[in-house]
Scaffold this motif. Structure first.
Motif, PDB file in Angstrom:
ATOM      1  N   GLU A 134      12.002 -28.970 -14.407  1.00 30.22           N
ATOM      2  CA  GLU A 134      11.269 -27.762 -14.310  1.00 30.22           C
ATOM      3  C   GLU A 134       9.857 -28.023 -14.866  1.00 30.22           C
ATOM      4  O   GLU A 134       9.579 -28.828 -15.646  1.00 30.22           O
ATOM      5  CB  GLU A 134      11.852 -26.502 -15.004  1.00 30.22           C
ATOM      6  N   ASP A 135       8.830 -27.495 -14.306  1.00 22.56           N
ATOM      7  CA  ASP A 135       7.333 -27.450 -14.630  1.00 22.56           C
ATOM      8  C   ASP A 135       6.910 -26.046 -14.489  1.00 22.56           C
ATOM      9  O   ASP A 135       6.676 -25.411 -13.562  1.00 22.56           O
ATOM     10  CB  ASP A 135       6.682 -28.664 -13.794  1.00 22.56           C
ATOM     11  N   VAL A 136       6.238 -25.567 -15.795  1.00 21.24           N
ATOM     12  CA  VAL A 136       5.547 -24.287 -15.608  1.00 21.24           C
ATOM     13  C   VAL A 136       4.101 -24.275 -15.247  1.00 21.24           C
ATOM     14  O   VAL A 136       3.636 -23.182 -15.015  1.00 21.24           O
ATOM     15  CB  VAL A 136       5.770 -23.466 -17.229  1.00 21.24           C
ATOM     16  N   GLY A 137       3.555 -25.383 -15.059  1.00 22.90           N
ATOM     17  CA  GLY A 137       2.274 -25.621 -14.814  1.00 22.90           C
ATOM     18  C   GLY A 137       1.879 -24.754 -13.455  1.00 22.90           C
ATOM     19  O   GLY A 137       0.615 -24.153 -13.475  1.00 22.90           O
ATOM     20  N   PRO A 138       2.441 -25.107 -12.166  1.00 24.46           N
ATOM     21  CA  PRO A 138       2.386 -24.266 -11.159  1.00 24.46           C
ATOM     22  C   PRO A 138       2.311 -22.701 -11.204  1.00 24.46           C
ATOM     23  O   PRO A 138       1.682 -21.986 -10.700  1.00 24.46           O
ATOM     24  CB  PRO A 138       3.502 -24.494  -9.962  1.00 24.46           C
ATOM     25  N   PHE A 139       3.353 -22.227 -12.051  1.00 22.99           N
ATOM     26  CA  PHE A 139       3.452 -20.811 -12.252  1.00 22.99           C
ATOM     27  C   PHE A 139       2.149 -20.419 -13.036  1.00 22.99           C
ATOM     28  O   PHE A 139       1.736 -19.219 -12.731  1.00 22.99           O
ATOM     29  CB  PHE A 139       4.712 -20.450 -13.208  1.00 22.99           C
ATOM     30  N   ILE A 140       1.720 -20.943 -14.256  1.00 22.28           N
ATOM     31  CA  ILE A 140       0.848 -20.593 -14.720  1.00 22.28           C
ATOM     32  C   ILE A 140      -0.642 -20.601 -14.210  1.00 22.28           C
ATOM     33  O   ILE A 140      -1.345 -19.654 -13.960  1.00 22.28           O
ATOM     34  CB  ILE A 140       0.408 -21.642 -16.232  1.00 22.28           C
ATOM     35  N   ALA A 141      -0.763 -21.628 -13.132  1.00 17.59           N
ATOM     36  CA  ALA A 141      -1.847 -21.715 -12.471  1.00 17.59           C
ATOM     37  C   ALA A 141      -1.957 -20.609 -11.217  1.00 17.59           C
ATOM     38  O   ALA A 141      -3.048 -19.763 -10.891  1.00 17.59           O
ATOM     39  CB  ALA A 141      -1.795 -23.153 -11.382  1.00 17.59           C
ATOM     40  N   ILE A 142      -1.129 -20.538 -10.614  1.00 13.41           N
ATOM     41  CA  ILE A 142      -0.914 -19.139  -9.471  1.00 13.41           C
ATOM     42  C   ILE A 142      -0.762 -17.642 -10.285  1.00 13.41           C
ATOM     43  O   ILE A 142      -1.480 -16.837  -9.727  1.00 13.41           O
ATOM     44  CB  ILE A 142       0.512 -19.433  -8.757  1.00 13.41           C
ATOM     45  N   ALA A 143      -0.206 -17.662 -11.320  1.00 15.30           N
ATOM     46  CA  ALA A 143      -0.187 -16.467 -12.156  1.00 15.30           C
ATOM     47  C   ALA A 143      -1.717 -16.012 -12.495  1.00 15.30           C
ATOM     48  O   ALA A 143      -2.137 -14.758 -12.106  1.00 15.30           O
ATOM     49  CB  ALA A 143       0.672 -16.376 -13.398  1.00 15.30           C
ATOM     50  N   ARG A 144      -2.518 -16.995 -12.808  1.00 16.70           N
ATOM     51  CA  ARG A 144      -3.806 -16.699 -13.235  1.00 16.70           C
ATOM     52  C   ARG A 144      -4.621 -16.400 -11.895  1.00 16.70           C
ATOM     53  O   ARG A 144      -5.550 -15.503 -12.099  1.00 16.70           O
ATOM     54  CB  ARG A 144      -4.414 -17.925 -14.032  1.00 16.70           C
ATOM     55  N   HIS A 145      -4.584 -17.115 -10.910  1.00 20.28           N
ATOM     56  CA  HIS A 145      -4.993 -16.729  -9.594  1.00 20.28           C
ATOM     57  C   HIS A 145      -4.870 -15.370  -9.188  1.00 20.28           C
ATOM     58  O   HIS A 145      -5.860 -14.647  -8.841  1.00 20.28           O
ATOM     59  CB  HIS A 145      -4.612 -17.741  -8.614  1.00 20.28           C
ATOM     60  N   LEU A 146      -3.543 -14.982  -9.145  1.00 19.40           N
ATOM     61  CA  LEU A 146      -3.300 -13.626  -8.692  1.00 19.40           C
ATOM     62  C   LEU A 146      -3.812 -12.588  -9.750  1.00 19.40           C
ATOM     63  O   LEU A 146      -4.366 -11.343  -9.193  1.00 19.40           O
ATOM     64  CB  LEU A 146      -1.705 -13.528  -8.513  1.00 19.40           C
ATOM     65  N   THR A 147      -3.741 -12.868 -11.041  1.00 22.57           N
ATOM     66  CA  THR A 147      -4.406 -11.671 -11.829  1.00 22.57           C
ATOM     67  C   THR A 147      -5.782 -11.538 -11.607  1.00 22.57           C
ATOM     68  O   THR A 147      -6.497 -10.704 -11.684  1.00 22.57           O
ATOM     69  CB  THR A 147      -3.867 -12.027 -13.370  1.00 22.57           C
ATOM     70  N   GLY A 148      -6.568 -12.661 -11.384  1.00 22.80           N
ATOM     71  CA  GLY A 148      -7.874 -12.852 -11.145  1.00 22.80           C
ATOM     72  C   GLY A 148      -8.207 -12.052 -10.041  1.00 22.80           C
ATOM     73  O   GLY A 148      -9.461 -11.578  -9.796  1.00 22.80           O
ATOM     74  N   LEU A 149      -7.336 -12.016  -9.062  1.00 24.78           N
ATOM     75  CA  LEU A 149      -7.504 -11.108  -7.914  1.00 24.78           C
ATOM     76  C   LEU A 149      -7.423  -9.665  -7.865  1.00 24.78           C
ATOM     77  O   LEU A 149      -7.593  -8.707  -7.021  1.00 24.78           O
ATOM     78  CB  LEU A 149      -6.794 -11.604  -6.786  1.00 24.78           C
ATOM     79  N   GLY A 150      -6.844  -9.307  -9.203  1.00 25.61           N
ATOM     80  CA  GLY A 150      -6.536  -7.767  -9.555  1.00 25.61           C
ATOM     81  C   GLY A 150      -4.969  -7.724  -9.156  1.00 25.61           C
ATOM     82  O   GLY A 150      -4.435  -6.208  -9.191  1.00 25.61           O
ATOM     83  N   LEU A 151      -4.016  -8.398  -8.971  1.00 25.92           N
ATOM     84  CA  LEU A 151      -2.700  -8.428  -8.563  1.00 25.92           C
ATOM     85  C   LEU A 151      -1.872  -8.413  -9.601  1.00 25.92           C
ATOM     86  O   LEU A 151      -2.407  -8.867 -10.692  1.00 25.92           O
ATOM     87  CB  LEU A 151      -2.308  -9.040  -7.318  1.00 25.92           C
ATOM     88  N   SER A 152      -0.746  -7.770  -9.602  1.00 25.85           N
ATOM     89  CA  SER A 152      -0.004  -7.691 -10.815  1.00 25.85           C
ATOM     90  C   SER A 152       0.979  -8.846 -10.945  1.00 25.85           C
ATOM     91  O   SER A 152       2.404  -8.686 -10.765  1.00 25.85           O
ATOM     92  CB  SER A 152       0.991  -6.588 -10.576  1.00 25.85           C
ATOM     93  N   ALA A 153       0.632 -10.060 -11.120  1.00 29.41           N
ATOM     94  CA  ALA A 153       1.663 -11.030 -11.676  1.00 29.41           C
ATOM     95  C   ALA A 153       1.508 -10.910 -13.029  1.00 29.41           C
ATOM     96  O   ALA A 153       0.900 -10.288 -13.856  1.00 29.41           O
ATOM     97  CB  ALA A 153       0.926 -12.410 -11.542  1.00 29.41           C
ATOM     98  N   PRO A 154       2.878 -11.300 -14.026  1.00 25.92           N
ATOM     99  CA  PRO A 154       2.960 -11.234 -15.313  1.00 25.92           C
ATOM    100  C   PRO A 154       1.666 -11.753 -16.073  1.00 25.92           C
ATOM    101  O   PRO A 154       1.452 -13.026 -15.728  1.00 25.92           O
ATOM    102  CB  PRO A 154       4.246 -11.656 -15.646  1.00 25.92           C
ATOM    103  N   ALA A 155       0.934 -11.204 -16.759  1.00 22.66           N
ATOM    104  CA  ALA A 155       0.011 -11.579 -17.853  1.00 22.66           C
ATOM    105  C   ALA A 155       1.003 -12.807 -18.820  1.00 22.66           C
ATOM    106  O   ALA A 155       1.945 -12.542 -19.154  1.00 22.66           O
ATOM    107  CB  ALA A 155      -0.470 -10.531 -18.672  1.00 22.66           C
ATOM    108  N   ILE A 156      -0.048 -13.859 -18.972  1.00 14.15           N
ATOM    109  CA  ILE A 156       0.817 -14.725 -20.030  1.00 14.15           C
ATOM    110  C   ILE A 156       0.269 -14.682 -21.360  1.00 14.15           C
ATOM    111  O   ILE A 156      -0.918 -14.743 -21.620  1.00 14.15           O
ATOM    112  CB  ILE A 156       0.493 -16.427 -19.384  1.00 14.15           C
ATOM    113  N   LEU A 157       1.203 -14.255 -22.210  1.00 15.64           N
ATOM    114  CA  LEU A 157       1.060 -13.928 -23.367  1.00 15.64           C
ATOM    115  C   LEU A 157       1.074 -15.271 -24.478  1.00 15.64           C
ATOM    116  O   LEU A 157       0.282 -15.132 -25.513  1.00 15.64           O
ATOM    117  CB  LEU A 157       2.166 -12.870 -23.872  1.00 15.64           C
ATOM    118  N   ALA A 158       1.867 -16.140 -24.009  1.00 19.82           N
ATOM    119  CA  ALA A 158       1.803 -17.352 -24.684  1.00 19.82           C
ATOM    120  C   ALA A 158       2.578 -18.373 -24.019  1.00 19.82           C
ATOM    121  O   ALA A 158       3.243 -17.971 -23.191  1.00 19.82           O
ATOM    122  CB  ALA A 158       2.698 -17.061 -26.443  1.00 19.82           C
TER     123      ALA A 158
END
Length: 335
Positions: A53-77
């Motif tokens: 497993e690799d969380v890197g892709p999840f982090i990158a896509i989550a931040r892209h989606l939230t940057g567009l105003g979409l509701s991916a989960p915010a990364i708290l830590a």
């Protein structure tokens, strides 16, 4: 050792004393827990690098989606090295769960999810993201020959498989090239209804770490040709027309691309579900295969795919109860 690393991560994040309860996982090796700290909740993702497993892709896509105003989960830590993420808890109102309790808002939920795709596809995809191109898609469309036929104890006719692969690759190359972000698992068990938010943000997004750059039809197929729930045919027609109208797509070209990407996706899923049983000891996915097969037959009914349909039906038998029982009898032992 993994438990110790997890405890250390939670301590650093300030959640060491949180109550922990497991959440349903998916077909991957990731593990999820809901944490509660007083009135606050969060979700722990445990994605062990030792298990691929690799969380890197999840982090990158989550931040892209939230940057567009979409509701991916915010990364708290985060601890990407160890494979731990602490995520915003979007709740339990999965589309599938909401509609099982009350199918009344089905049009509202699917319209919101369709509109989200139209909005997402107007934005440029993240730089450097791999393309879900014709060669990759053709390879994955051949998974049922490797796994489904193997589970049935049938030899794989290599020359016919090569001919099928060449046909579907040629068809895929004739469609518009990959151009938009596709999340690839965009369906009712990965979407959360957030009615207190507005616009596209009402649709909470999960399980997008396998995102690629692909064809605009792909995620709409994923949404409407759901392997896990029946989407009424009339609703599918309305949502396809809604997407075409909102994006200004050519209706005929989009219909052909939709059928083709749907056929590719459903072939891949047939192979993946057989593999999950035979290799990973997860037979529950077999019960979904008849629905996936029905989607495949609908896609292959498009006149432009007549030769592909003939080739597929020569190679693949329908997943009837006897065949599924044969595959289940060969299911791998759970570790």
């Amino acid at each position: 050792m993994r438990d110790t690393a997890c405890a250390d991560f939670l301590a650093r994040a300030g959640w060491a004393e949180a109550r922990r309860a497991p959440l349903a996982g998916d077909a991957s090796n990731r593990r999820y827990e809901r944490l509660a700290r007083g009135t606050e909740t969060a979700v722990l993702m445990d994605a062990d690098p030792a298990r691929g497993e690799d969380v890197g892709p999840f982090i990158a896509i989550a931040r892209h989606l939230t940057g567009l105003g979409l509701s991916a989960p915010a990364i708290l830590a985060e601890d990407a090295t160890q494979g731990f993420l602490l995520l915003e808890d979007l709740g339990d109102a999965l589309f599938a769960r909401v509609l099982a309790d009350d199918p009344g808002p089905e049009d509202t939920l699917y319209a919101a999810a369709t509109d989200l795709l139209a909005d997402l596809h107007r934005a440029a995809p993240p730089a450097g993201l791999a393309a879900y191109d014709a060669e990759t898609m053709a390879d994955l469309a051949c998974l049922p020959f490797q796994w489904y036929l193997t589970g049935l104890g049938r030899p794989a006719p290599q020359a016919e498989i090569a001919a099928f692969r060449a046909t579907i690759r040629t068809r895929l190359e004739s469609t518009a090239p990959p151009s938009v972000l596709i999340l690839r698992d965009y369906h009712a068990e990965n979407l959360i209804w957030l009615p207190d938010r507005s616009g596209a943000a009402r649709v909470g997004l999960l399980d997008f770490q396998d995102a690629r750059v692909g064809h605009p039809a792909y995620d709409l197929v994923s949404l409407l040709e759901d392997a896990r729930r029946n989407v009424p045919p009339a609703l599918q027609v309305r949502m396809r027309a809604r997407y075409v109208a909102r994006t200004g797509s050519d209706p005929d070209a989009f219909a052909r691309a939709y059928a083709l990407t749907g056929a590719q996706r459903n072939l891949r899923i047939l192979g993946v579900f057989a593999r999950l049983c035979l290799r990973d000891g997860k037979p529950g996915y077999l019960r979904l295969m008849p629905r996936v097969w029905a989607h495949l037959m609908t896609d292959l009914d498009h006149p432009a795919l007549a030769d592909l349909r003939d080739q597929a039906l020569r190679l693949l038998p329908p997943p009837d109860p006897d065949r599924l029982a044969r595959i289940e009898s060969r299911c791998a032992r759970r570790p």
